[in-house]
Design an enzyme around this catalytic site. Structure first.
Site, mmCIF file in Angstrom:
data_model
loop_
_atom_site.group_PDB
_atom_site.id
_atom_site.type_symbol
_atom_site.label_atom_id
_atom_site.label_comp_id
_atom_site.label_asym_id
_atom_site.label_seq_id
_atom_site.Cartn_x
_atom_site.Cartn_y
_atom_site.Cartn_z
ATOM 1 N N GLY A 236 -13.356 -4.346 0.613
ATOM 2 C CA GLY A 236 -14.750 -3.910 0.661
ATOM 3 C C GLY A 236 -15.114 -2.975 -0.467
ATOM 4 O O GLY A 236 -16.202 -3.068 -1.054
ATOM 5 N N ARG B 92 0.817 -1.212 0.000
ATOM 6 C CA ARG B 92 0.000 0.000 0.000
ATOM 7 C C ARG B 92 0.851 1.263 0.000
ATOM 8 O O ARG B 92 0.431 2.297 -0.536
ATOM 9 C CB ARG B 92 -0.958 -0.005 1.190
ATOM 10 C CG ARG B 92 -2.066 -1.030 1.017
ATOM 11 C CD ARG B 92 -3.069 -1.024 2.148
ATOM 12 N NE ARG B 92 -4.185 -1.911 1.837
ATOM 13 C CZ ARG B 92 -5.190 -2.150 2.659
ATOM 14 N NH1 ARG B 92 -5.233 -1.566 3.846
ATOM 15 N NH2 ARG B 92 -6.171 -2.968 2.304
ATOM 16 N N LYS C 275 -19.137 -16.820 3.937
ATOM 17 C CA LYS C 275 -20.572 -16.615 4.097
ATOM 18 C C LYS C 275 -21.246 -16.125 2.818
ATOM 19 O O LYS C 275 -20.768 -15.199 2.168
ATOM 20 C CB LYS C 275 -20.830 -15.612 5.224
ATOM 21 C CG LYS C 275 -20.374 -16.104 6.602
ATOM 22 C CD LYS C 275 -20.718 -15.097 7.691
ATOM 23 C CE LYS C 275 -20.331 -15.614 9.060
ATOM 24 N NZ LYS C 275 -20.683 -14.650 10.135
#
Length: 437
Positions: free
Chosen positions: A417, A60, A240
């Site tokens: 995300g 990063r 999930k």
């Protein structure tokens, strides 16, 4: 022409529908040599669990160097806002940005000056003493509750303390958050707000509409999702179903093939009437899983679930394990990886694809015995040198890096995300806040 140069000329995202201001556009609007630029970066690098200060992966930091160098070379005074970890809205030494100062200074060939807060008199003093091309690093913005709550008073203090006259967001990894430093602060800076090169690259690769030249293969590509070269394949993993429903639905509208692995497959098997032993399932998601299977069939999408799985007698690296068909999972055993037949099918599908987007591991790749499915996907993507391969953040990135194949992929997203929400077609607040081109 490099990807970076091409992307600089075509900063467009269908999540915003209009082109957004890039760095060259910013330079045409203001004299950067007499400007103080507040830049939001995502420098949330992993630190060693042993000492808490050694950077274990500087990806990063390296990713933002082109943007930082552009601003420095233009003579701008650059004030960096970022975060480390998830502090509880108050100072916490283990989440200080101090450990990144040394490496960041090396990469920028500049003595980065750290301030012990991100607002207040000390910030104003440090910024006022900056030379042209200088860099000031603010302390973790999440040490203040106003950051994540996007309070106007904090956003105003952030802009006012550093005396910013322009704003740049190059933090794609936090662009899906409407935080003070990513969205609110723009209202309090009397100057243009632009996206940096990393932000452009992420948007162009995943959602962009303008043609760019892919660096490694010298072939023209458009937005990998909105206007892809086909066949387009999405490989989706993770534990999930509930966290992946929007992106699965979005991919069913766009992809030729959707390959599903990871722990969420057992909720699909439950929906198909199979016994799943002690495997992870989400009972409340079983009807949705059944609906997704039906939608794929109705749309003519090749929706592939594993045909065999690796099951274990416990969740541990030293567990006993064996390969079984998906309709033969024993009671008390839990699935922790896709099996070899599935690996072969998934690899063949990836090899026949022209564009592949991968988000989520196929199994518990942290345990060697259950890593073959995940690393098999990584190997297949690396071997397909004619394809555009996009790794959509999170554990998929960790997997390709652990496999030593990161340099074989076309693009590795810095935002887990944010990548998912962009793939879902959502508007990212940190992008929407920027000026239109």
């Amino acid at each position: 022409m490099s990807l970076a140069n091409a992307a600089r000329r075509s900063f467009t995202s269908s999540s915003v529908r209009r082109g957004k201001l890039g760095l060259e556009g910013l330079a045409s609007k203001v004299d950067l040599g007499s400007s103080r630029v507040l830049i939001r970066l995502d420098l949330n690098v992993p630190l060693s669990k042993d000492d808490g200060v050694t950077i274990t992966d500087d990806t990063r930091l390296r990713a933002v160097v082109p943007t930082m160098n552009f601003l420095k070379e233009q003579g701008a005074q650059v004030v960096v806002a970022t975060h480390i970890g998830r502090p509880k809205g108050e100072p916490d030494a283990k989440f200080s940005v101090a450990p990144i100062v040394g490496r960041f200074s090396e990469l920028l060939d500049t003595d980065v000056v750290k301030v012990d807060d991100c607002v207040g008199d000390d910030v104003a003093q440090a910024c006022g003493a900056m030379p042209a091309g200088g860099v000031v690093l603010l302390e973790n913005v999440r040490f203040h509750t106003g950051e994540t709550k996007n309070f106007d008073d904090f956003a105003a203090a952030l802009a006012g303390s550093c005396g910013a006259t322009a704003y740049v967001n190059d933090a794609f990894g936090t662009a899906h958050r409407a935080h003070a430093s990513t969205e609110g602060v723009v209202k309090f800076i009397d100057g243009p707000a632009a996206g940096g090169y990393l932000m452009e690259k992420e948007l162009v690769y995943i959602k962009g509409r303008k043609r760019v030249i892919q660096r490694r293969f010298n072939v023209y590509i458009k937005g990998a999702i909105d206007d892809p070269k086909r066949p387009l394949t999405a490989i989706l993993g993770g534990a999930k179903v509930s966290t992946k429903i929007p992106v699965i639905e979005s991919m069913l509208d766009k992809c030729d093939n959707v390959l599903v692995g990871g722990g969420m497959i057992f909720t699909f098997y439950k929906a198909m009437g199979h016994s799943v032993g002690a495997s992870l399932i989400e009972e409340d998601m079983v009807p949705m899983a059944k609906d997704l299977i039906a939608k794929a069939q109705a749309k003519g999408v090749n929706f592939l679930l594993p045909t065999d799985v690796v099951v274990a007698d416990k969740f541990a690296a030293d567990a006993n394990y064996k390969v079984v068909p998906v309709d033969g999972i024993p009671d008390g055993w839990l699935g922790l990886d896709v099996g070899p037949a599935t690996q072969a099918t998934f690899s063949a599908t990836a090899a026949a694809s022209t564009t592949v987007v991968w988000n989520g591991p196929m199994g518990v790749f942290e345990f060697d015995a259950f890593s073959k499915g995940t690393f098999g996907v990584a190997d297949a993507l690396a071997a397909n040198e004619s394809a555009i391969t996009i790794i959509g953040g999170g554990d998929s990135v960790a997997a390709v890096e652990k496999a030593g194949l990161a340099d074989k992929m076309s693009h590795i997203s810095t935002g887990g995300g944010a990548s998912l929400e962009l793939l879902e077609g959502k508007v990212l607040p940190g992008v929407a806040a920027l000026d239109d081109a």
